[in-house]
Each structure stands twice: as C-alpha cells, then as structure tokens.
Design an enzyme around this catalytic site. Structure first.
Site, PDB file in Angstrom:
ATOM      1  NE  ARG A 203     -26.411  -0.826  35.786  1.00  0.00           N
ATOM      2  CZ  ARG A 203     -25.653  -1.910  35.982  1.00  0.00           C
ATOM      3  NH1 ARG A 203     -25.709  -2.923  35.135  1.00  0.00           N
ATOM      4  NH2 ARG A 203     -24.852  -1.991  37.026  1.00  0.00           N
ATOM      5  NE  ARG A 204     -24.622   5.170  35.914  1.00  0.00           N
ATOM      6  CZ  ARG A 204     -25.082   4.037  36.488  1.00  0.00           C
ATOM      7  NH1 ARG A 204     -24.249   3.178  37.011  1.00  0.00           N
ATOM      8  NH2 ARG A 204     -26.376   3.773  36.542  1.00  0.00           N
TER       9      ARG A 204
ATOM     10  CE  LYS B 162     -25.273  -3.424  40.468  1.00  0.00           C
ATOM     11  NZ  LYS B 162     -24.675  -2.341  41.271  1.00  0.00           N
TER      12      LYS B 162
ATOM     13  CB  THR C 253     -32.129  11.944  41.275  1.00  0.00           C
ATOM     14  OG1 THR C 253     -32.362  12.465  39.957  1.00  0.00           O
ATOM     15  CG2 THR C 253     -32.470  13.018  42.302  1.00  0.00           C
TER      16      THR C 253
ATOM     17  CG  ASP D 153     -26.456  -1.415  44.492  1.00  0.00           C
ATOM     18  OD1 ASP D 153     -26.663  -0.453  45.243  1.00  0.00           O
ATOM     19  OD2 ASP D 153     -25.368  -1.610  43.908  1.00  0.00           O
TER      20      ASP D 153
ATOM     21  CE  LYS E 170     -35.170  10.846  36.852  1.00  0.00           C
ATOM     22  NZ  LYS E 170     -34.656  11.665  35.727  1.00  0.00           N
ATOM     23  N   GLY E 171     -34.125   4.087  38.295  1.00  0.00           N
ATOM     24  CA  GLY E 171     -34.011   2.714  37.777  1.00  0.00           C
ATOM     25  C   GLY E 171     -33.186   2.717  36.511  1.00  0.00           C
ATOM     26  CB  ALA E 172     -29.787   1.855  35.967  1.00  0.00           C
TER      27      ALA E 172
ATOM     28  NE  ARG F 293     -28.527   3.953  46.867  1.00  0.00           N
ATOM     29  CZ  ARG F 293     -27.660   2.955  46.626  1.00  0.00           C
ATOM     30  NH1 ARG F 293     -27.803   2.185  45.559  1.00  0.00           N
ATOM     31  NH2 ARG F 293     -26.662   2.716  47.451  1.00  0.00           N
TER      32      ARG F 293
ATOM     33  CD  GLN G 219     -34.905  -0.767  40.161  1.00  0.00           C
ATOM     34  OE1 GLN G 219     -35.831  -1.571  40.275  1.00  0.00           O
ATOM     35  NE2 GLN G 219     -33.783  -1.084  39.559  1.00  0.00           N
TER      36      GLN G 219
HETATM   37  P1  FDA Z   1     -31.384  11.356  34.437  1.00  0.00           P
HETATM   38  O1  FDA Z   1     -30.182  10.622  33.946  1.00  0.00           O
HETATM   39  O2  FDA Z   1     -32.744  10.825  34.102  1.00  0.00           O
HETATM   40  O3  FDA Z   1     -31.258  12.845  33.998  1.00  0.00           O
HETATM   41  C1  FDA Z   1     -32.341  13.763  34.109  1.00  0.00           C
HETATM   42  C2  FDA Z   1     -31.871  15.142  33.729  1.00  0.00           C
HETATM   43  O4  FDA Z   1     -30.916  15.549  34.690  1.00  0.00           O
HETATM   44  C3  FDA Z   1     -31.129  15.191  32.401  1.00  0.00           C
HETATM   45  O5  FDA Z   1     -32.016  15.355  31.328  1.00  0.00           O
HETATM   46  C4  FDA Z   1     -30.221  16.376  32.606  1.00  0.00           C
HETATM   47  O6  FDA Z   1     -30.931  17.554  32.354  1.00  0.00           O
HETATM   48  C5  FDA Z   1     -29.904  16.312  34.085  1.00  0.00           C
HETATM   49  N1  FDA Z   1     -28.602  15.706  34.364  1.00  0.00           N
HETATM   50  C6  FDA Z   1     -28.336  14.392  34.512  1.00  0.00           C
HETATM   51  N2  FDA Z   1     -27.033  14.190  34.708  1.00  0.00           N
HETATM   52  C7  FDA Z   1     -26.463  15.411  34.666  1.00  0.00           C
HETATM   53  C8  FDA Z   1     -25.134  15.864  34.777  1.00  0.00           C
HETATM   54  N3  FDA Z   1     -24.106  15.023  34.981  1.00  0.00           N
HETATM   55  N4  FDA Z   1     -24.904  17.190  34.673  1.00  0.00           N
HETATM   56  C9  FDA Z   1     -25.909  18.042  34.457  1.00  0.00           C
HETATM   57  N5  FDA Z   1     -27.210  17.670  34.344  1.00  0.00           N
HETATM   58  C10 FDA Z   1     -27.468  16.372  34.433  1.00  0.00           C
HETATM   59  N6  FDA Z   1     -30.260   2.293  39.543  1.00  0.00           N
HETATM   60  C11 FDA Z   1     -30.729   1.046  39.778  1.00  0.00           C
HETATM   61  O7  FDA Z   1     -31.460   0.501  38.956  1.00  0.00           O
HETATM   62  N7  FDA Z   1     -30.378   0.387  40.934  1.00  0.00           N
HETATM   63  C12 FDA Z   1     -29.596   0.968  41.891  1.00  0.00           C
HETATM   64  O8  FDA Z   1     -29.315   0.333  42.909  1.00  0.00           O
HETATM   65  C13 FDA Z   1     -29.117   2.290  41.652  1.00  0.00           C
HETATM   66  N8  FDA Z   1     -28.317   2.914  42.558  1.00  0.00           N
HETATM   67  C14 FDA Z   1     -27.997   4.240  42.368  1.00  0.00           C
HETATM   68  C15 FDA Z   1     -27.288   4.922  43.349  1.00  0.00           C
HETATM   69  C16 FDA Z   1     -27.029   6.273  43.179  1.00  0.00           C
HETATM   70  C17 FDA Z   1     -26.312   7.009  44.261  1.00  0.00           C
HETATM   71  C18 FDA Z   1     -27.462   6.956  42.016  1.00  0.00           C
HETATM   72  C19 FDA Z   1     -27.251   8.420  41.827  1.00  0.00           C
HETATM   73  C20 FDA Z   1     -28.119   6.276  41.034  1.00  0.00           C
HETATM   74  C21 FDA Z   1     -28.382   4.919  41.182  1.00  0.00           C
HETATM   75  N9  FDA Z   1     -29.029   4.201  40.182  1.00  0.00           N
HETATM   76  C22 FDA Z   1     -29.467   2.927  40.453  1.00  0.00           C
HETATM   77  C23 FDA Z   1     -29.185   4.789  38.814  1.00  0.00           C
HETATM   78  C24 FDA Z   1     -30.524   5.472  38.656  1.00  0.00           C
HETATM   79  O9  FDA Z   1     -31.558   4.532  38.656  1.00  0.00           O
HETATM   80  C25 FDA Z   1     -30.586   6.260  37.345  1.00  0.00           C
HETATM   81  O10 FDA Z   1     -30.430   5.377  36.278  1.00  0.00           O
HETATM   82  C26 FDA Z   1     -29.534   7.344  37.230  1.00  0.00           C
HETATM   83  O11 FDA Z   1     -29.313   8.011  38.435  1.00  0.00           O
HETATM   84  C27 FDA Z   1     -29.985   8.386  36.165  1.00  0.00           C
HETATM   85  O12 FDA Z   1     -31.157   9.046  36.564  1.00  0.00           O
HETATM   86  P2  FDA Z   1     -31.145  10.522  37.174  1.00  0.00           P
HETATM   87  O13 FDA Z   1     -32.308  10.623  38.104  1.00  0.00           O
HETATM   88  O14 FDA Z   1     -29.828  10.766  37.831  1.00  0.00           O
HETATM   89  O15 FDA Z   1     -31.330  11.542  36.028  1.00  0.00           O
END
Ligand code: FDA
Length: 306
Positions: free
Chosen positions: A286-287, A98, A224, A132, A185-187, A182, A161
C-alpha cells in the site's frame, strides 16, 4: 493504473512469497517498519517519543481467517501494551488495531470480543486504541464494533477515509464529544460506486470532512503527508480556534520525518503510525502504491544486493 496494479498485487499469494524472500526487500521494509519484534517496536517508539512525537503502534497482520490467528493477534497486542506500560511510554504511545486481524471475517462478534480484550488491556496500561479502516466492505461492521467498544471505552478511536463517498456523513455522526477520529484519504482500491477516483475529489472531500470534525467537539486526528492538506488543516484549525492540544497530525513512520519534527517544533501534536512484525507485505505494497518514489527506492534496494 500503476496504483491499481500494485494494490492488486497486495492480495497475490505467489508474489508475496517471492517478494518476502528477496534479501534486498529488507532495506525498504526497515524504512517503513520498526522491525520484526516487540523489542524493536518499543525501542523505536521510545526514540520517537524522546523526539517529542506521539506514536500509534500497529502489530502487522490482516485478514485472519480463523479464531487461532485472531487469538495470536490479541496476544501480540497484550504483550505490546504490557511492554509500553513497563517502558512508561503510555499515553504517548497508543495502539492501532485492524479488526480483520481480530477475526472480523470469521464473525463480527469474535472481532468485538477480541478488540474488547485489547481495549481493556490498553486502559490498564494507561493508553487508548484506534480501529484502523480497511476496505469499504468492512466499514459498517467496523463502525458497529466501534460503537459497542465506545460504550465501555469512550476514547476508542475511529478511522474514516475521505475517498469514500459516505465519509462526510460518517464524520457528522462521529463529531461528538469524547470521540477520536483519524481522517485519512484511504489506502484500498475501491469501486467508483462507493469511492471518488479523482485525487482532487478525494482531497476536496478530505477538506470537507476536516471542517466537520474541527467544527465539532471531538478530537480529530489528521493523517496525511500531503503538504497542501497539512497547510489547509493548520489554517482551518486556526479558523475554528482549535488549541494545539485539541487535535493532532499523524504521519507514517518513515514518511516526511523532517516535516513531522517541524510541526512538533511549532507546538503541534504529531503522532507517528509505527508498524512492526514480520507480516509486512500488504502494508508495504500500500505504501508503494501511494508514492512512485517509494517504488523507485524499492527497485534500487533490490538491485543493490547484486
Ligand atoms: P498522498 O500519498 O495522496 O500524496 C499527496 C501529495 O503529497 C503527493 O503528490 C506529494 O506531493 C506529497 N507527498 C506525499 N508523500 C510525500 C513525502 N514522503 N514527501 C514529500 N511529499 C510527499 N489508510 C486506510 O485506508 N486506513 C487506515 O487506517 C489508515 N491509517 C493511516 C494512518 C496514518 C497515520 C497515515 C498517515 C495514513 C493512514 N492511511 C490509512 C493511509 C492513507 O489512507 C493514505 O493512503 C496515505 O496516507 C497517502 O495519502 P496522503 O494523504 O498521505 O498523500
């Protein structure tokens, strides 16, 4: 609403002090974080690599406000890279950095200088660095630093993101040969002028961006846990005749571990983002904001100490 509240709490100093001292919080932390030390990080990375996964290690810490703090970040990464090399984990283990932890808010030049030292050490260790993405106020600066780093270390990775309205355009600019991007979605909580608020729009943007990255000659990394997006990326990769080693899936440590191994068993490259260190508060919040089930687990772990 709940997500905004939790993300606001990520910046609250009093809450940080209270939560980091609650004994029960350690249980949840351990689920998402390798541990406090570089030994914990290397041991966990080795176990993941032995399972066929690749890893990107993150030394926890962000928003450093002085040069001494930034120097401490650099030293932590230099030590980590040395240890990864000694354990023969590179190139299966790269590092995520970061820029806010390398001095971006002090001066962009300082962040560039410090990130350059980390990139040079990564090259010596036989691995790579990914920058990041943080909140939208840092995006231009981070992409400028990335462009400078890529002159000397072309494999330096970027993170884009899909919730930001600008990102499809950024994907076009970065979908070039040798570029590692990478897509996530964006956290971070963002204003609606710059980001989509509706999760459906964020997901649709993710798909548009994935198409741009898969159509180009670069190396896309799809970060994701969303089952629909994983399926869509798999289908789109086939459509674009992408071989398994020409792109990768990425997931966070502790999230959907069975799915990570299922993808590996199908021949895919899967990289686990593995944080370590004692400064876990912002990362953990954030998680929690992403997934109510994580919040339920957190509350249970607090109650179970009584
Ligand atoms: P999201 O959390 O939106 O979930 C969508 C759907 O997926 C849920 O409704 C559920 O149905 C299903 N789901 C999710 N988790 C599940 C689980 N554990 N078990 C079963 N189903 C599940 N952000 C950022 O701003 N800067 C960065 O540099 C990074 N870096 C980064 C690296 C990596 C490797 C990852 C995976 C993520 C990031 N992020 C990040 C975080 C990212 O922006 C985002 O906030 C999270 O990944 C959450 O989005 P998702 O796309 O994972 O699904």
């Amino acid at each position: 609403m709940l997500r905004s509240l939790i993300l606001a709490a990520a910046g609250n100093h009093t809450l940080r002090t209270a939560l980091t001292s609650v004994p029960g919080s350690r249980g949840l932390v351990r689920r998402f974080v390798a541990g406090d030390t570089v030994d914990d990080a290397v041991a966990t990375a080795a176990a993941l690599v032995a399972d066929g996964l690749a890893v990107s290690l993150d030394h926890l810490g962000e928003n450093v406000t002085d040069a001494d703090g930034a120097e401490a970040t650099v030293r932590a990464y230099l030590e980590l890279l040395h240890r990864l090399h000694a354990a023969e984990l590179a190139p299966r283990a790269e590092v995520s950095v970061k820029l806010s932890a390398t001095g971006q808010s002090v001066h962009e030049e300082l962040a560039l200088e410090n990130a350059s030292r980390i990139c040079a050490a990564a090259e010596q260790a036989g691995t790579t660095v990914t920058l990041d993405a943080e909140d939208h106020t840092t995006t231009d600066s981070t992409l400028r630093v990335l462009a400078e780093l890529r002159r000397s270390w072309p494999s330096t990775g970027a993170v884009l993101q899909s919730h930001l309205r600008r990102t499809e355009q950024d994907c076009r600019a970065l979908a070039v040969r040798g570029s590692r991007v990478r897509l996530c979605k964006g956290a971070y909580a963002e204003p609606s002028e710059v980001a989509f608020a509706d999760p459906r729009e964020v997901a649709l943007s993710f798909v548009r961006c994935a198409n741009v990255l898969l159509a180009g000659p670069g190396y896309p990394m799809f970060a994701t846990h969303d089952p629909r997006l994983v399926d869509i990326v798999t289908e789109r990769a086939r459509w674009f005749d992408r071989e398994p080693g020409s792109f990768e899936y990425q997931m966070l440590y502790g999230m959907r571990p069975a799915e990570q191994r299922r993808l590996v068993a199908e021949g895919a490259t899967v990289r686990v983002y593995l944080p370590y260190g004692s400064d876990w508060y912002g990362y953990l919040l954030r998680r929690l904001a992403e997934r109510p089930a994580n919040m339920a687990f957190f509350l249970r772990s607090l109650v179970s100490t009584r």
